[in-house]
Design a protein around this motif. Structure first.
Motif, mmCIF file in Angstrom:
data_model
loop_
_atom_site.group_PDB
_atom_site.id
_atom_site.type_symbol
_atom_site.label_atom_id
_atom_site.label_comp_id
_atom_site.label_asym_id
_atom_site.label_seq_id
_atom_site.Cartn_x
_atom_site.Cartn_y
_atom_site.Cartn_z
ATOM 1 N N ALA A 357 0.825 -1.206 0.000
ATOM 2 C CA ALA A 357 0.000 0.000 0.000
ATOM 3 C C ALA A 357 0.863 1.261 0.000
ATOM 4 N N VAL A 358 1.959 1.240 0.763
ATOM 5 C CA VAL A 358 2.823 2.417 0.827
ATOM 6 C C VAL A 358 3.504 2.668 -0.505
ATOM 7 N N VAL A 359 3.978 1.600 -1.168
ATOM 8 C CA VAL A 359 4.668 1.803 -2.444
ATOM 9 C C VAL A 359 3.690 2.274 -3.516
ATOM 10 N N CYS A 360 2.440 1.813 -3.457
ATOM 11 C CA CYS A 360 1.435 2.311 -4.412
ATOM 12 C C CYS A 360 1.169 3.800 -4.191
ATOM 13 N N LYS A 361 1.136 4.196 -2.938
ATOM 14 C CA LYS A 361 0.884 5.602 -2.623
ATOM 15 C C LYS A 361 2.067 6.487 -2.987
ATOM 16 N N ASN A 362 3.291 5.969 -2.803
ATOM 17 C CA ASN A 362 4.489 6.781 -3.025
ATOM 18 C C ASN A 362 4.988 6.768 -4.464
ATOM 19 N N THR A 363 4.413 5.909 -5.304
ATOM 20 C CA THR A 363 4.840 5.881 -6.704
ATOM 21 C C THR A 363 4.379 7.155 -7.393
ATOM 22 N N SER A 364 5.337 7.981 -7.749
ATOM 23 C CA SER A 364 5.025 9.295 -8.325
ATOM 24 C C SER A 364 4.604 9.162 -9.780
#
Length: 389
Positions: A357-364
């Motif tokens: 979930a964090v990597v999906c949110k942080n993927t610019s």
């Protein structure tokens, strides 16, 4: 699905064209497991020990010979304490046993006889070996000597049984546990470079100009490296079970299933590092610090967690290698324990979903402003300087 398959295909081609990925996935595990199998040994070792006998009684000389007959001790005889001190200082011996001149006299009277055991405290494990070996040899000799009649027999006759690892072979848990370190490096180190590489090469800008969404980019990185990691896991299991003959008593289906959860979690950590730093060199350094060192030091593989300070015991609760090492050692040696499987699976699933979930949110999905990007900023400054000239 068409976009996702295209990204997966692109990533697989990059993996096949990049020899470093293959080296990390297959050559690194081979080297790592070989080192853990043949280079690291926590079993009882043969100790070089000094012997000094001050008792002239012929019966005591048989005790001195007992040290030489032990398969765990290589004995060297000394005439004075000074030579023993010099030998320990130069690491020629790891300890010494000094038999005092009244040793046999006290035993013949039924009194407690002293035996001086000197150990080198700079190597704690070796010092413990010296103490236990010397004590065991002395007690064994005493039980078969003529002084045994004057000594009361022990009230308890202990019978020792060792479960799961009857041979007390440390490789049976070190080698399977080393798979956790290898899988951590594969999951974190490889994926910590992929997004940073896209930004450095400029291919991320090309993808952002298309209809690609963040979930496509994330899954396009997860799936190929998950497949690569599982192939590496199969190679690791083959080395352990077939090549190095490590006993496996669990279920291969459960092993691969829970290993997939651990790999899923490690991929999330690596992608978060890569997305945050966008620099391959920094990402590789951080991934080694975040992945390799905790997996080696704080997973319970080399050092028991319950012997750590309280702060580090709590810190290990957020480290995926802790749960995977506990599981894989149990799976190999005990044949699988339902409570261990369930507990570790729950923790790894929660951690994996959190990192995903964090990597999906942080993927610019946006390019940085030109004025704040260091490459463009330097280009603007050079253009300004040229105009002034």
């Amino acid at each position: 699905m068409r976009i996702l398959l295209a990204l997966i295909n692109k990533e697989i081609k990059q993996i096949l064209r990049d020899p470093s990925s293959i080296i990390i996935a297959f050559i690194l595990p081979l080297i790592s497991i070989t080192i853990y199998m043949y280079g690291i040994n926590l079993d009882s070792a043969k100790i070089t020990m000094g012997i000094k006998n001050d008792d002239p009684n012929p019966e005591v000389s048989t005790l001195v010979k007992s040290f030489g007959h032990s398969k765990y001790v290589n004995s060297i005889y000394f005439d004075n304490v000074k030579d023993i001190e010099t030998a320990i200082l130069r690491s020629k011996i790891k300890g010494a046993v000094i038999i005092p001149n009244d040793f046999s006299t006290k035993l013949s009277r039924g009194q407690k006889a002293d035996l001086l055991i000197i150990t080198d405290g700079s190597e704690v494990n070796t010092a413990n070996y010296v103490q236990s070996y010397a004590t065991a040899i002395a007690n064994s000799w005493l039980a078969s000597s003529k002084y045994a009649s004057s000594i009361k027999p022990p009230a308890i006759n202990a019978q020792i049984r060792t479960w799961y690892n009857p041979d007390l072979d440390s490789h049976y848990f070190i080698v399977p546990g080393s798979i956790a370190i290898t899988m951590t490096l594969i999951g974190i180190l490889l994926t910590s470079l992929v997004v940073a590489r896209e930004w450095e090469r400029g291919t991320m800008e090309a993808m952002l100009s298309t209809s690609v969404k963040a979930i496509h980019i994330v899954l396009g990185k997860y799936i190929p490296y998950f497949i690569l990691g599982m192939l590496s896991l199969a190679f690791n299991i083959f080395l352990c079970v077939v090549v190095f003959q490590i006993p496996f008593r669990g279920s291969y289906l459960v092993l691969f299933g829970l290993s997939g959860l651990f790999l899923f979690t490690s991929l999330g950590i690596g992608l978060n590092i890569s997305s945050a730093l966008k620099n391959q060199f920094l990402a590789s350094m951080v991934s080694l610090g975040v992945g390799f060192l905790p997996a080696l030091m704080l997973s319970g593989l080399m050092f028991p967690i319950n012997s750590m300070p309280v702060f580090f015991q709590h810190l290990t609760r957020v480290l995926p290698p802790r749960y995977y090492v506990s599981f894989i050692e149990s799976e190999f040696m005990a044949g699988g324990v339902a409570s261990i499987r369930l507990e570790n699976a729950i923790y790894l699933t929660l951690l994996g979903l959190l990192f995903f979930a964090v990597v999906c949110k942080n993927t610019s999905m946006r390019l940085e402003k030109v004025s704040t990007h260091p490459v463009y900023e330097g280009s603007i400054k050079r253009q300004g300087a040229n105009k002034d000239d």
